[in-house]
Design an enzyme around this catalytic site. Structure first.
Site, PDB file in Angstrom:
ATOM      1  N   ASP A  44       0.831  -1.209   0.000  1.00 30.22           N
ATOM      2  CA  ASP A  44       0.000   0.000   0.000  1.00 30.22           C
ATOM      3  C   ASP A  44       0.864   1.256   0.000  1.00 30.22           C
ATOM      4  OD1 ASP A  44      -2.896   1.181   0.788  1.00 30.22           O
ATOM      5  OD2 ASP A  44      -1.336   2.259   1.884  1.00 30.22           O
ATOM      6  N   TYR A  49       3.505   9.549  -0.304  1.00 31.62           N
ATOM      7  CA  TYR A  49       4.608   8.917   0.428  1.00 31.62           C
ATOM      8  C   TYR A  49       5.944   9.108  -0.286  1.00 31.62           C
ATOM      9  CZ  TYR A  49       0.682   6.258   2.519  1.00 31.62           C
ATOM     10  OH  TYR A  49      -0.487   5.876   3.103  1.00 31.62           O
ATOM     11  N   LYS A  74      -2.549   6.099  -4.359  1.00 27.19           N
ATOM     12  CA  LYS A  74      -3.619   7.047  -4.011  1.00 27.19           C
ATOM     13  C   LYS A  74      -3.363   8.409  -4.660  1.00 27.19           C
ATOM     14  CE  LYS A  74      -3.481   4.817   0.526  1.00 27.19           C
ATOM     15  NZ  LYS A  74      -2.063   4.601   0.898  1.00 27.19           N
ATOM     16  N   HIS A 107      -7.156   9.905  -1.489  1.00 25.74           N
ATOM     17  CA  HIS A 107      -6.444   9.840  -0.207  1.00 25.74           C
ATOM     18  C   HIS A 107      -7.219  10.491   0.952  1.00 25.74           C
ATOM     19  CE1 HIS A 107      -2.031   9.281   1.229  1.00 25.74           C
ATOM     20  NE2 HIS A 107      -2.860   9.066   2.221  1.00 25.74           N
ATOM     21  N   ILE A 227      -2.843  -3.170   7.036  1.00 21.97           N
ATOM     22  CA  ILE A 227      -1.577  -2.875   6.355  1.00 21.97           C
ATOM     23  C   ILE A 227      -0.554  -2.357   7.370  1.00 21.97           C
ATOM     24  CG2 ILE A 227      -2.337  -2.564   3.966  1.00 21.97           C
ATOM     25  CD1 ILE A 227      -2.780   0.434   4.619  1.00 21.97           C
ATOM     26  N   LYS A 229       2.766  -1.267   9.045  1.00 17.72           N
ATOM     27  CA  LYS A 229       3.981  -0.740   8.437  1.00 17.72           C
ATOM     28  C   LYS A 229       5.182  -1.224   9.237  1.00 17.72           C
ATOM     29  CE  LYS A 229       7.403   2.320   8.284  1.00 17.72           C
ATOM     30  NZ  LYS A 229       8.287   2.973   9.265  1.00 17.72           N
ATOM     31  N   SER A 230       6.151  -1.781   8.543  1.00 18.73           N
ATOM     32  CA  SER A 230       7.442  -2.051   9.163  1.00 18.73           C
ATOM     33  C   SER A 230       8.492  -2.129   8.075  1.00 18.73           C
ATOM     34  CB  SER A 230       7.427  -3.360   9.963  1.00 18.73           C
ATOM     35  OG  SER A 230       8.697  -3.554  10.549  1.00 18.73           O
ATOM     36  N   VAL A 231       9.717  -1.747   8.430  1.00 18.07           N
ATOM     37  CA  VAL A 231      10.826  -1.911   7.487  1.00 18.07           C
ATOM     38  C   VAL A 231      11.827  -2.927   8.046  1.00 18.07           C
ATOM     39  CG1 VAL A 231      10.603   0.349   6.400  1.00 18.07           C
ATOM     40  CG2 VAL A 231      12.012   0.124   8.452  1.00 18.07           C
ATOM     41  N   ARG A 235      10.113  -8.117  12.081  1.00 15.74           N
ATOM     42  CA  ARG A 235       8.765  -7.662  12.433  1.00 15.74           C
ATOM     43  C   ARG A 235       7.791  -7.843  11.270  1.00 15.74           C
ATOM     44  NH1 ARG A 235      11.980  -4.182  15.542  1.00 15.74           N
ATOM     45  NH2 ARG A 235      12.023  -2.461  14.059  1.00 15.74           N
ATOM     46  N   ASN A 239       4.433  -9.993  11.769  1.00 16.66           N
ATOM     47  CA  ASN A 239       3.109  -9.399  11.561  1.00 16.66           C
ATOM     48  C   ASN A 239       2.225 -10.234  10.635  1.00 16.66           C
ATOM     49  OD1 ASN A 239       3.932  -7.338  13.215  1.00 16.66           O
ATOM     50  ND2 ASN A 239       4.270  -5.855  11.569  1.00 16.66           N
TER      51      ASN A 239
HETATM   52  P1  A2P Z   1       9.471  -0.604  12.388  1.00 21.94           P
HETATM   53  O1  A2P Z   1       9.286  -0.138  10.947  1.00 21.94           O
HETATM   54  O2  A2P Z   1      10.780  -0.234  12.945  1.00 21.94           O
HETATM   55  O3  A2P Z   1       9.131  -2.072  12.552  1.00 21.94           O
HETATM   56  P2  A2P Z   1       1.396   1.340  12.187  1.00 21.94           P
HETATM   57  O4  A2P Z   1       1.388   0.325  11.087  1.00 21.94           O
HETATM   58  O5  A2P Z   1       0.261   1.216  13.145  1.00 21.94           O
HETATM   59  O6  A2P Z   1       1.518   2.762  11.645  1.00 21.94           O
HETATM   60  O7  A2P Z   1       2.702   1.085  13.076  1.00 21.94           O
HETATM   61  C1  A2P Z   1       3.974   1.219  12.514  1.00 21.94           C
HETATM   62  C2  A2P Z   1       5.013   1.358  13.609  1.00 21.94           C
HETATM   63  O8  A2P Z   1       5.037   0.192  14.426  1.00 21.94           O
HETATM   64  C3  A2P Z   1       6.393   1.504  13.022  1.00 21.94           C
HETATM   65  O9  A2P Z   1       7.085   2.410  13.851  1.00 21.94           O
HETATM   66  C4  A2P Z   1       6.995   0.116  13.118  1.00 21.94           C
HETATM   67  O10 A2P Z   1       8.401   0.219  13.302  1.00 21.94           O
HETATM   68  C5  A2P Z   1       6.313  -0.443  14.345  1.00 21.94           C
HETATM   69  N1  A2P Z   1       6.078  -1.880  14.248  1.00 21.94           N
HETATM   70  C6  A2P Z   1       5.590  -2.561  13.203  1.00 21.94           C
HETATM   71  N2  A2P Z   1       5.460  -3.865  13.488  1.00 21.94           N
HETATM   72  C7  A2P Z   1       5.883  -4.028  14.763  1.00 21.94           C
HETATM   73  C8  A2P Z   1       6.009  -5.152  15.634  1.00 21.94           C
HETATM   74  N3  A2P Z   1       5.651  -6.358  15.230  1.00 21.94           N
HETATM   75  N4  A2P Z   1       6.479  -4.927  16.872  1.00 21.94           N
HETATM   76  C9  A2P Z   1       6.851  -3.685  17.277  1.00 21.94           C
HETATM   77  N5  A2P Z   1       6.768  -2.584  16.503  1.00 21.94           N
HETATM   78  C10 A2P Z   1       6.284  -2.746  15.253  1.00 21.94           C
END
Ligand code: A2P
Length: 275
Positions: A44, A49, A74, A107, A227, A229-231, A235, A239
């Protein structure tokens, strides 16, 4: 592994995808590789972005066939209106280096601008032309949805809104459902803020899962498309590992009680007009 949900136009969307807000092109190369390896097929992004090119390049590098992926982008607020949206769409495709997207979304409604219906007409024509498989909106309240439906007879497939345990938007989710619209949760983890709340950590230790997995499982059982978000590769995989356990009715009751009218993190859709 990740269930597919049916949209009101007959297409299907994976119930869990990768959010990429605030991820750089460089970060996305690793993140999308990790995500596709963990079974993600939905990504997404958005014009706003500023990472559509990174998404396109990383999807190609992942080695997963384009037709197996579900790619969303979007149109941003300053590109609303029929002609501007048409141009913005072509520019997004060019940056993605793709010849179609799976889902194109408005958006924000930006009610003060008054261009949502004209923008929606462009999305309808883009869908008819096969440039986007499905069309929808983000952050629309029920009256905003009805304005589009009344003017065009076409109902959005998705309404992507802020939903997390602190801000559950049950009325808006019900309004979406009543219109045949799937609710997609942005910031499903409350941008990380809900991960340390005792109600969540207690359920997580009982189930031997992480707090993030408990929250994502709650969304899945509520029927939301999520959706997170993580990089971070670990994690990202964590997820997606939320399809082999279930929450109890007591767990749902505990999380339902966390809902707060003041839990909103993002802007108010009625007034947000950033260009
Ligand atoms: P990171 O990218 O370092 O994993 P949302 O999707 O609600 O916006 O949340 C995103 C935030 O939560 C990001 O800062 C991400 O950091 C963090 N995050 C994503 N998955 C996890 C996880 N499984 N445990 C802890 N933090 C997470």
């Amino acid at each position: 592994m990740i269930p597919m949900l049916k949209l009101n136009d007959g297409h299907k969307i994976p119930q869990l995808g990768l959010g990429v807000w605030q991820a750089s092109d460089a970060e996305l190369m690793g993140a999308i590789k990790a995500a596709t390896q963990a079974g993600y097929r939905q990504i997404d992004t958005a014009r706003r972005y500023d990472n559509e090119a990174g998404v396109g390049a990383a999807v190609k590098a992942s080695g997963v066939a384009r037709e197996e992926m579900f790619i969303t982008t979007k149109v941003w607020n300053n590109d609303q209106g029929y002609d501007a949206t048409m141009r913005a769409f072509e520019a997004s495709l060019k940056r993605l280096d793709m010849d179609y997207v799976d889902l194109f979304l408005i958006h924000w409604p930006v009610p003060a601008q008054g261009l949502a219906v004209e923008t929606w007409k462009a999305l309808i024509d883009l869908q008819k032309a096969g440039r986007t498989r499905s069309i929808g909106v983000c952050n629309f309240l029920a009256p905003h949805l009805d304005a589009l439906i009344e003017a065009t007879g076409v109902t959005p497939a998705i309404n992507q809104i802020e939903i997390h345990p602190d801000f559950q938007q049950r009325d808006l989710v019900a309004a979406n459902t009543a219109r045949g619209i799937l609710s997609q949760a942005w910031s499903p983890l409350g941008q990380g803020q809900t991960l340390t709340v005792p109600q969540i950590t207690q359920i997580a230790s009982r189930l031997d899962r992480t707090p993030a997995q408990v929250i994502l499982r709650w969304h899945i059982e509520r029927g939301h498309v999520v959706i997170p978000k993580s990089v971070n590769a670990g994690r990202i995989a964590q997820n997606a590992a939320v399809f082999d356990f279930a929450l109890s009715e007591e767990d749902h009751a505990l999380i339902e009680a966390m809902d707060s009218a003041s839990g909103r993190i993002g802007p108010d859709p009625q007034t947000f007009d950033m260009m």
